[in-house]
Design an enzyme around this catalytic site. Structure first.
Site, mmCIF file in Angstrom:
data_model
loop_
_atom_site.group_PDB
_atom_site.id
_atom_site.type_symbol
_atom_site.label_atom_id
_atom_site.label_comp_id
_atom_site.label_asym_id
_atom_site.label_seq_id
_atom_site.Cartn_x
_atom_site.Cartn_y
_atom_site.Cartn_z
ATOM 1 N N LYS A 46 0.847 -1.203 0.000
ATOM 2 C CA LYS A 46 0.000 0.000 0.000
ATOM 3 C C LYS A 46 0.875 1.242 0.000
ATOM 4 O O LYS A 46 1.834 1.330 0.760
ATOM 5 C CB LYS A 46 -0.933 0.001 1.220
ATOM 6 C CG LYS A 46 -2.002 -1.093 1.126
ATOM 7 C CD LYS A 46 -3.069 -0.925 2.176
ATOM 8 C CE LYS A 46 -4.029 -2.096 2.165
ATOM 9 N NZ LYS A 46 -5.300 -1.848 1.507
ATOM 10 N N GLU A 97 -12.924 -2.792 9.409
ATOM 11 C CA GLU A 97 -13.685 -3.024 8.176
ATOM 12 C C GLU A 97 -15.177 -2.942 8.467
ATOM 13 O O GLU A 97 -15.614 -3.320 9.551
ATOM 14 C CB GLU A 97 -13.383 -4.418 7.631
ATOM 15 C CG GLU A 97 -11.935 -4.641 7.271
ATOM 16 C CD GLU A 97 -11.737 -6.024 6.668
ATOM 17 O OE1 GLU A 97 -11.917 -6.162 5.457
ATOM 18 O OE2 GLU A 97 -11.432 -6.957 7.418
ATOM 19 N N HIS A 99 -0.824 -8.673 8.568
ATOM 20 C CA HIS A 99 -0.923 -7.232 8.281
ATOM 21 C C HIS A 99 -0.581 -6.364 9.498
ATOM 22 O O HIS A 99 0.212 -5.426 9.402
ATOM 23 C CB HIS A 99 -2.334 -6.864 7.817
ATOM 24 C CG HIS A 99 -2.824 -7.661 6.637
ATOM 25 N ND1 HIS A 99 -2.001 -8.077 5.623
ATOM 26 C CD2 HIS A 99 -4.061 -8.103 6.313
ATOM 27 C CE1 HIS A 99 -2.719 -8.745 4.728
ATOM 28 N NE2 HIS A 99 -3.970 -8.782 5.126
ATOM 29 N N LYS A 125 -14.199 -7.020 11.807
ATOM 30 C CA LYS A 125 -15.167 -6.932 10.710
ATOM 31 C C LYS A 125 -16.468 -6.367 11.264
ATOM 32 O O LYS A 125 -16.740 -6.471 12.450
ATOM 33 C CB LYS A 125 -15.398 -8.315 10.103
ATOM 34 C CG LYS A 125 -14.122 -8.879 9.462
ATOM 35 C CD LYS A 125 -14.420 -9.784 8.312
ATOM 36 C CE LYS A 125 -13.149 -10.317 7.663
ATOM 37 N NZ LYS A 125 -12.623 -9.443 6.604
HETATM 38 C C1 BG6 Z 1 -7.151 -9.770 3.659
HETATM 39 C C2 BG6 Z 1 -8.037 -10.521 4.609
HETATM 40 O O1 BG6 Z 1 -5.820 -10.193 3.807
HETATM 41 O O2 BG6 Z 1 -7.232 -8.372 3.911
HETATM 42 C C3 BG6 Z 1 -9.474 -10.035 4.504
HETATM 43 O O3 BG6 Z 1 -7.978 -11.905 4.333
HETATM 44 C C4 BG6 Z 1 -9.540 -8.536 4.649
HETATM 45 O O4 BG6 Z 1 -10.296 -10.664 5.468
HETATM 46 C C5 BG6 Z 1 -8.542 -7.838 3.729
HETATM 47 O O5 BG6 Z 1 -10.853 -8.118 4.336
HETATM 48 C C6 BG6 Z 1 -8.474 -6.351 4.015
HETATM 49 O O6 BG6 Z 1 -7.681 -5.743 3.035
HETATM 50 P P1 BG6 Z 1 -7.942 -4.225 2.585
HETATM 51 O O7 BG6 Z 1 -6.831 -3.953 1.628
HETATM 52 O O8 BG6 Z 1 -9.297 -4.199 1.962
HETATM 53 O O9 BG6 Z 1 -7.867 -3.409 3.839
#
Ligand code: BG6
Length: 487
Positions: free
Chosen positions: A179, A213, A237, A337
């Site tokens: 990113k 999210e 992440h 989530k």
């Molecule tokens: C992924 C996860 O690695 O990252 C997902 O498996 C998640 O569950 C996603 O929704 C989030 O990525 P971003 O780039 O949309 O923040």
């Protein structure tokens, strides 16, 4: 960036969700940009759900086009992109089918990239089958997360893949590292003398890293129910972001200098004592609720999820780093989530002034803070105190903003596009090295084990909120709160 690195990009899982939403759109954007992909470069999709090339191209037209650029598709570029695509239907569980793959790619030029956009159970069989037909030479292999389920299973995959490919051939993808703002964090920290002296325990009170999210588990209930937020988001992440925030300045930006420094952070994470897990870790699961005016269902009723599931969809953690720079500074990590907003950000709370000659208002919250917003609306915002106009010395919190889309109007690149170009061009810096991955698994494992053994279910939270109350209570114990709770 002009390139002449020719390539053959073999996409396993060519009709999967990831290929549809991320990989093929990213390759298209690189193609459309011109000069990023060598003209001779080919994409070979491998899938079972299409019968031949015409069938696959039809699938790409129907499913991928809608995920390409919000600004509409340039039809000429789209047609020339489709011309790069070859297709082969083979059974990945049959090593003998790989002879056909070799026949298709033998005559194609350049480095071979094998992208495994498949479930991890296929990683080892695919690598072995590639080796059995001699396709592991002059090749790079890309492994998607999740790589394993815990330290043991991830080691088993890494050992087996490591017998076939060298570490320099293995690209373990964590798309957060691709990113733009994460790259910018490196620029901010190591390109400016201003922040570096303050980036330490003497001046920093606490750090928060949030990836929130609004989406639920969507169509991935089956996968997610066996995974949970700790494996899906924290082990990779969030710990990668943490290591970039906390690492020492690398001596250069070459792949091993950066990864060595990140590894030092991961190895310095204070091990979690299983007896303390209740104090430093909160797990939650979403119940029904309302997000932006729409009623959404509970996790336990999502397709593919067991009705009595104890899988966590929310995690908040207090993490400490045992080194001279960070000893005693709490890092609060959080992901979930179906939360109230979609936001990923890093909040650095600096200490208040030690003595306020300007009165109590100089000690107020909301100043001495740097907020790095990764998404949406990438911004770096520095909060300071300033005098309010008028009589007297009344202070107010104000901010200095760097909004990237206003400053740099062009050239933004999606994470997958950057990472795929890095694979094709042989740049490893933004990929996770095996030792980093091991260190991350080792650190999360006590939490995984404790939660697995626990009879207490995850704490419920209503969709559209910021997670269970215990998450706020954990910060309150340290005299602080999550950023949105202050506003
Ligand atoms: C992924 C996860 O690695 O990252 C997902 O498996 C998640 O569950 C996603 O929704 C989030 O990525 P971003 O780039 O949309 O923040």
């Amino acid at each position: 960036m002009q390139t002449d690195s020719s390539f053959t990009f073999v996409l396993f899982g060519g009709t999967g969700d990831l290929s549809m939403r991320k990989i093929l759109p990213a390759l298209f954007e690189a193609h459309r940009a011109g000069g990023m992909l060598a003209d001779s470069g080919k994409i070979v999709a491998v899938a079972r759900h299409a019968s031949d090339r015409a069938d696959y191209i039809q699938w790409v037209n129907e499913h991928v086009k809608s995920h390409v650029s919000k600004n509409g598709v340039d039809e000429t570029a789209w047609a020339s992109f489709l011309a790069r695509i070859e297709f082969i239907n083979i059974d990945l569980s049959k090593a003998e089918d790989f002879v056909q793959l070799r026949e298709v790619i033998e005559g194609l030029p350049g480095i071979r990239v094998f992208y495994l956009a498949t479930g991890p159970s296929l990683f080892v069989p695919i690598c072995r089958a590639l080796a059995s037909v001699g396709l592991n030479e002059n090749a790079r292999i890309v492994l998607e997360k999740p790589l394993g389920y815990d330290l043991k299973s991830s080691n088993a995959i890494n050992d087996a893949v490591g017998e076939i490919f060298t570490e320099e051939q293995i690209y373990r993808i964590d798309h957060y590292l691709g990113k733009e703002p994460v790259q910018n964090l490196l620029a901010l920290r190591f390109g400016n003398a201003l922040f570096e002296p303050l980036w330490r325990r003497e001046w920093v009170e606490s750090i928060q890293i949030t990836i929130a999210e609004e989406l639920g588990v969507e169509a991935r209930g089956d996968f997610y129910d066996n995974t949970g937020a700790l494996r899906d988001m924290v082990q990779n992440h969030l710990l990668q972001l943490l290591s970039i925030v906390a690492m020492e300045p690398p001596h250069s930006m070459d792949s091993d200098s950066v990864r060595d420094e990140k590894l030092r952070v991961l190895r310095a994470l204070k091990p979690i004592d299983p007896r303390d897990i209740g104090k430093v870790a909160v797990r939650g699961q979403y119940h029904s609720g309302v997000i932006r005016g729409n009623a959404v269902p509970a996790y336990a009723t999502e397709p593919g999820v067991k009705p009595d599931s104890s899988t966590e969809t929310f995690v908040a953690l207090k993490v400490e780093i045992e080194n001279w720079r960070w000893a005693g500074v709490p890092f609060f990590l959080r992901t979930g989530k179906r939360l109230a907003d979609r936001v990923a950000e890093i909040v650095v709370n600096f200490r208040a002034v030690p003595h306020s000659a300007l009165g109590a208002s100089a000690l107020r919250a909301g100043a001495n803070r740097l907020v790095i917003r990764l998404q949406p609306n990438e911004t770096i915002r520095l909060y300071c105190l300033a005098k309010q106009p008028g009589e007297g010395m009344n202070l107010a919190s104000v901010h200095l903003d760097l909004a990237f889309d206003q400053f740099f109007r062009e050239g933004q690149m999606e994470a997958y596009q950057r990472l795929l170009l890095d694979v094709i061009n042989g740049r490893l810096a933004l990929f996770v090295r095996r030792d980093e991955q091991e260190a991350a698994w080792r650190w999360v494992e006590p939490i995984l084990n404790e939660w697995k053994a626990s009879i207490k279910p995850p704490k419920p939270y209503a969709s559209g909120t910021w997670g269970p109350a215990a998450s706020s209570a954990m910060l309150a114990q340290h005299g602080t709160c999550w950023l949105e709770e202050e506003n």
